[in-house]
Design a protein around this motif. Structure first.
Motif, short mmCIF file in Angstrom:
data_model
loop_
_atom_site.label_atom_id
_atom_site.label_comp_id
_atom_site.label_asym_id
_atom_site.label_seq_id
_atom_site.Cartn_x
_atom_site.Cartn_y
_atom_site.Cartn_z
N ARG A 39 2.65 -6.01 -10.82
CA ARG A 39 2.42 -6.49 -12.26
C ARG A 39 3.50 -7.04 -12.70
NH1 ARG A 39 1.36 -1.79 -15.76
NH2 ARG A 39 1.64 -0.76 -14.20
N ASP A 40 4.89 -6.40 -12.42
CA ASP A 40 6.01 -7.13 -12.86
C ASP A 40 6.42 -8.54 -12.25
OD1 ASP A 40 6.47 -5.03 -14.50
OD2 ASP A 40 8.12 -4.03 -13.01
N THR A 41 6.13 -8.74 -10.75
CA THR A 41 6.15 -9.78 -9.98
C THR A 41 5.25 -10.90 -10.59
OG1 THR A 41 6.68 -8.54 -8.13
CG2 THR A 41 5.97 -10.88 -7.77
N LEU A 42 3.93 -10.51 -10.89
CA LEU A 42 2.91 -11.58 -11.52
C LEU A 42 3.37 -12.01 -12.74
CD1 LEU A 42 -0.39 -9.75 -10.52
CD2 LEU A 42 0.30 -12.03 -9.71
N PRO A 99 0.71 -1.12 -0.05
CA PRO A 99 0.15 -0.06 -0.13
C PRO A 99 0.93 1.37 -0.07
CG PRO A 99 -0.32 -1.18 2.27
CD PRO A 99 0.77 -2.18 1.20
N GLY A 100 1.90 1.30 0.44
CA GLY A 100 3.04 2.36 0.45
C GLY A 100 3.30 2.80 -1.05
N ASP A 101 3.43 1.85 -1.87
CA ASP A 101 3.84 2.10 -3.35
C ASP A 101 2.81 3.13 -4.07
OD1 ASP A 101 5.83 0.62 -2.83
OD2 ASP A 101 5.19 -1.00 -4.14
N SER A 102 3.34 3.97 -4.87
CA SER A 102 2.51 5.06 -5.62
C SER A 102 1.81 4.52 -6.60
CB SER A 102 3.03 6.05 -6.05
OG SER A 102 4.35 5.75 -6.88
N HIS A 103 2.14 3.08 -7.30
CA HIS A 103 1.40 2.63 -8.32
C HIS A 103 1.40 0.93 -8.11
CE1 HIS A 103 5.14 2.25 -10.30
NE2 HIS A 103 5.38 3.61 -10.03
#
Length: 186
Positions: free
Chosen positions: A31-34, A22-26
């Motif tokens: 998505r990269d991990t998925l 939740p601290g990330d801005s996007h």
């Protein structure tokens, strides 16, 4: 990611981002991990929601790994196996995808604002009632130390967005923390 998908069965990158980062801005890292997990054969896209977001699920390989990563007291969701028609094309789901996504989004938003952790949540847990009835709650948050249900939610948000639910829960929490009249504060 694997743990969260092991608990919730279906999730979009946004759901996982809101719950786990939740601290990330996007949601770019999510998505990269998925996509990396997809390359390893651990997750796959089951469908696209009406919103256009990809709905991700575990593969058999990913479910086995998620089961090893999760504590024994956490129920791992059922594997959603792909179905194909006679021509080898994927068969669309039975309509549960939108509802499952709504359940996961609710847990993600509540976790993001401090209600529980991803491991606090379970979905579709049966509660035996008198006279042989069984009631299933869409989403359950267990009290971390006691292991008992602290919150049971039915997620049918046709008329109440998840942000309103969060505001309502925040107000309920404030109210429950009030001292009773003529109570000593110590």
């Amino acid at each position: 990611m694997l743990k969260a998908l092991g608990i919730f069965q279906r999730a979009t990158a946004e759901h996982l981002w809101r719950m786990l980062r939740p601290g990330d801005s996007h949601d770019r890292i999510t998505r990269d991990t998925l996509n990396a997990l997809k390359g390893d054969g651990k997750v796959r896209v089951v469908t696209r929601l009406k919103s256009g977001h990809k709905l991700w699920v575990l593969t058999e390989k990913g479910r086995k790994e998620a089961k090893q990563l999760l504590p024994r007291n956490v129920r791992v969701s059922v594997l959603l196996k792909p179905e194909y028609d006679a021509m080898g094309r994927p068969v669309p789901g039975e309509g549960y995808d939108e509802h499952a996504a709504a359940v996961t989004l609710t847990a993600a938003v509540l976790t993001g604002v401090g209600y529980g952790t991803p491991l606090s949540w379970q979905t579709e847990i049966a509660h035996r009632l008198p006279y042989g009835y069984t009631q299933y709650a869409d989403l359950i948050m267990r009290a971390p130390d006691a292991g008992v249900p602290a919150m049971l939610l039915e997620v049918d948000r046709v008329n109440e967005p998840v942000d309103e639910l969060v505001d309502k829960l925040r107000r309920y929490t404030e109210w429950f923390e009030l001292l009773a009249p003529r109570t000593d504060a110590t």
